[in-house]
Motif scaffolding. Structure first.
Motif, PDB file in Angstrom:
ATOM      1  N   ALA A   1       0.671  -1.423   0.020  1.00 56.12           N
ATOM      2  CA  ALA A   1       0.236   0.184   0.353  1.00 56.12           C
ATOM      3  C   ALA A   1       0.550   0.806   0.206  1.00 56.12           C
ATOM      4  O   ALA A   1       1.588   1.401   0.967  1.00 56.12           O
ATOM      5  CB  ALA A   1      -0.802  -0.370   1.274  1.00 56.12           C
ATOM      6  N   ILE A   2       0.613   1.583  -0.626  1.00 60.11           N
ATOM      7  CA  ILE A   2       1.547   3.046  -1.015  1.00 60.11           C
ATOM      8  C   ILE A   2      -0.056   4.760  -0.576  1.00 60.11           C
ATOM      9  O   ILE A   2      -0.212   4.843  -0.964  1.00 60.11           O
ATOM     10  CB  ILE A   2       2.299   3.745  -2.114  1.00 60.11           C
ATOM     11  CG1 ILE A   2       3.096   2.369  -2.605  1.00 60.11           C
ATOM     12  CG2 ILE A   2       2.866   5.088  -2.571  1.00 60.11           C
ATOM     13  CD1 ILE A   2       3.629   2.639  -4.223  1.00 60.11           C
ATOM     14  N   THR A   3       0.696   5.268   0.715  1.00 60.79           N
ATOM     15  CA  THR A   3      -0.666   5.912   1.257  1.00 60.79           C
ATOM     16  C   THR A   3      -0.183   7.247   1.169  1.00 60.79           C
ATOM     17  O   THR A   3       1.281   7.647   1.025  1.00 60.79           O
ATOM     18  CB  THR A   3      -1.304   5.530   2.638  1.00 60.79           C
ATOM     19  OG1 THR A   3       0.076   5.015   3.173  1.00 60.79           O
ATOM     20  CG2 THR A   3      -1.600   3.883   2.284  1.00 60.79           C
ATOM     21  N   ASN A   4      -0.979   8.398   1.116  1.00 57.87           N
ATOM     22  CA  ASN A   4      -0.866   9.690   1.528  1.00 57.87           C
ATOM     23  C   ASN A   4       0.144  10.658   0.405  1.00 57.87           C
ATOM     24  O   ASN A   4       1.225  11.437   0.682  1.00 57.87           O
ATOM     25  CB  ASN A   4       0.102   9.910   2.858  1.00 57.87           C
ATOM     26  CG  ASN A   4      -0.171   9.094   3.503  1.00 57.87           C
ATOM     27  OD1 ASN A   4      -1.591   9.425   4.297  1.00 57.87           O
ATOM     28  ND2 ASN A   4       0.332   8.055   5.129  1.00 57.87           N
TER      29      ASN A   4
ATOM     30  N   ALA B   1      -3.747   6.711  -2.503  1.00 61.00           N
ATOM     31  CA  ALA B   1      -2.900   5.338  -2.316  1.00 61.00           C
ATOM     32  C   ALA B   1      -3.498   4.807  -3.691  1.00 61.00           C
ATOM     33  O   ALA B   1      -4.281   5.201  -4.122  1.00 61.00           O
ATOM     34  CB  ALA B   1      -3.764   4.965  -0.642  1.00 61.00           C
ATOM     35  N   VAL B   2      -2.171   3.978  -3.250  1.00 63.83           N
ATOM     36  CA  VAL B   2      -2.363   2.764  -4.768  1.00 63.83           C
ATOM     37  C   VAL B   2      -2.263   1.644  -3.796  1.00 63.83           C
ATOM     38  O   VAL B   2      -0.518   1.108  -2.891  1.00 63.83           O
ATOM     39  CB  VAL B   2      -1.206   3.134  -5.329  1.00 63.83           C
ATOM     40  CG1 VAL B   2      -1.530   1.994  -6.685  1.00 63.83           C
ATOM     41  CG2 VAL B   2      -1.594   4.332  -6.229  1.00 63.83           C
TER      42      VAL B   2
ATOM     43  N   ILE C   1      -2.323  -3.679 -10.151  1.00 60.64           N
ATOM     44  CA  ILE C   1      -2.314  -2.818  -8.720  1.00 60.64           C
ATOM     45  C   ILE C   1      -4.481  -3.430  -8.598  1.00 60.64           C
ATOM     46  O   ILE C   1      -5.043  -3.816  -9.325  1.00 60.64           O
ATOM     47  CB  ILE C   1      -3.133  -1.283 -10.403  1.00 60.64           C
ATOM     48  CG1 ILE C   1      -1.487  -0.750 -10.094  1.00 60.64           C
ATOM     49  CG2 ILE C   1      -3.745  -0.226  -8.951  1.00 60.64           C
ATOM     50  CD1 ILE C   1      -1.601  -0.079 -11.193  1.00 60.64           C
ATOM     51  N   ALA C   2      -5.006  -3.490  -8.066  1.00 64.85           N
ATOM     52  CA  ALA C   2      -5.939  -3.616  -6.531  1.00 64.85           C
ATOM     53  C   ALA C   2      -6.602  -2.324  -6.287  1.00 64.85           C
ATOM     54  O   ALA C   2      -7.897  -2.618  -5.967  1.00 64.85           O
ATOM     55  CB  ALA C   2      -5.553  -4.370  -5.848  1.00 64.85           C
ATOM     56  N   PHE C   3      -6.474  -0.879  -5.688  1.00 72.56           N
ATOM     57  CA  PHE C   3      -6.692  -0.810  -5.172  1.00 72.56           C
ATOM     58  C   PHE C   3      -6.036   1.768  -6.230  1.00 72.56           C
ATOM     59  O   PHE C   3      -4.702   0.881  -6.224  1.00 72.56           O
ATOM     60  CB  PHE C   3      -6.950   0.028  -4.060  1.00 72.56           C
ATOM     61  CG  PHE C   3      -7.533   0.840  -3.080  1.00 72.56           C
ATOM     62  CD1 PHE C   3      -8.931   0.768  -2.932  1.00 72.56           C
ATOM     63  CD2 PHE C   3      -6.609   1.541  -2.388  1.00 72.56           C
ATOM     64  CE1 PHE C   3      -9.324   1.929  -2.743  1.00 72.56           C
ATOM     65  CE2 PHE C   3      -6.887   3.233  -2.517  1.00 72.56           C
ATOM     66  CZ  PHE C   3      -8.518   2.959  -1.719  1.00 72.56           C
ATOM     67  N   VAL C   4      -6.935   2.369  -6.431  1.00 80.04           N
ATOM     68  CA  VAL C   4      -6.450   3.559  -6.605  1.00 80.04           C
ATOM     69  C   VAL C   4      -7.728   4.639  -5.876  1.00 80.04           C
ATOM     70  O   VAL C   4      -8.216   4.339  -5.799  1.00 80.04           O
ATOM     71  CB  VAL C   4      -5.852   4.156  -8.002  1.00 80.04           C
ATOM     72  CG1 VAL C   4      -5.902   4.983  -8.112  1.00 80.04           C
ATOM     73  CG2 VAL C   4      -5.327   2.583  -8.331  1.00 80.04           C
ATOM     74  N   GLY C   5      -7.179   5.390  -4.989  1.00 80.11           N
ATOM     75  CA  GLY C   5      -8.394   6.300  -4.196  1.00 80.11           C
ATOM     76  C   GLY C   5      -7.934   6.322  -3.048  1.00 80.11           C
ATOM     77  O   GLY C   5      -6.584   6.643  -2.910  1.00 80.11           O
ATOM     78  N   PRO C   6      -8.605   7.583  -2.720  1.00 80.08           N
ATOM     79  CA  PRO C   6      -7.742   8.220  -1.358  1.00 80.08           C
ATOM     80  C   PRO C   6      -7.612   7.803  -0.255  1.00 80.08           C
ATOM     81  O   PRO C   6      -8.109   6.066  -0.168  1.00 80.08           O
ATOM     82  CB  PRO C   6      -9.921   9.059  -0.885  1.00 80.08           C
ATOM     83  CG  PRO C   6     -10.626   9.094  -2.114  1.00 80.08           C
ATOM     84  CD  PRO C   6     -10.006   7.428  -2.363  1.00 80.08           C
ATOM     85  N   THR C   7      -6.332   7.596   0.616  1.00 81.78           N
ATOM     86  CA  THR C   7      -5.782   7.076   1.263  1.00 81.78           C
ATOM     87  C   THR C   7      -7.010   6.379   2.585  1.00 81.78           C
ATOM     88  O   THR C   7      -7.140   5.098   3.001  1.00 81.78           O
ATOM     89  CB  THR C   7      -5.036   7.315   1.977  1.00 81.78           C
ATOM     90  OG1 THR C   7      -3.791   8.064   1.186  1.00 81.78           O
ATOM     91  CG2 THR C   7      -4.132   6.930   3.439  1.00 81.78           C
TER      92      THR C   7
END
Length: 90
Positions: free
Chosen positions: A4-7, A27-28, A35-41
């Motif tokens: 998880a890449i956050t902030n 976040a990614v 890639i399983a998620f892209v959106g707000p942290t």
């Protein structure tokens, strides 16, 4: 989730978001190299990941494949303060 890449300032090509897909505190998430998620942290709260990278102050471009070796030096010359890359290919 493996990573998880956050902030981060997340830049996508999703036209439904502001500009060309700008997520200010984004976040990614990556699972098994995809890639399983892209959106707000905040939408990742409660989700566990094997590795978490706090990318405060950095920009993340999910799905960008660096096919041109000169891309990172160009980013550095443009004034980007963080050019650290992340590979999930092992």
């Amino acid at each position: 989730m493996d990573l998880a890449i956050t902030n981060a300032l997340v830049l996508t090509l999703d036209e439904s978001r502001r500009g060309l897909g700008i997520i200010d505190d984004g976040a990614v998430g990556v699972t098994r190299g995809e890639i399983a998620f892209v959106g707000p942290t905040t939408e990742l709260d409660g989700t566990s990941a094997d590795r978490v990278i706090d990318a405060t102050g950095a920009a993340v471009l999910p799905g960008l494949v660096e096919s041109e070796p000169a891309t990172v030096p160009r980013l550095r010359r443009s004034g980007s303060s963080t050019t650290a890359g992340c590979s999930t290919n092992g």
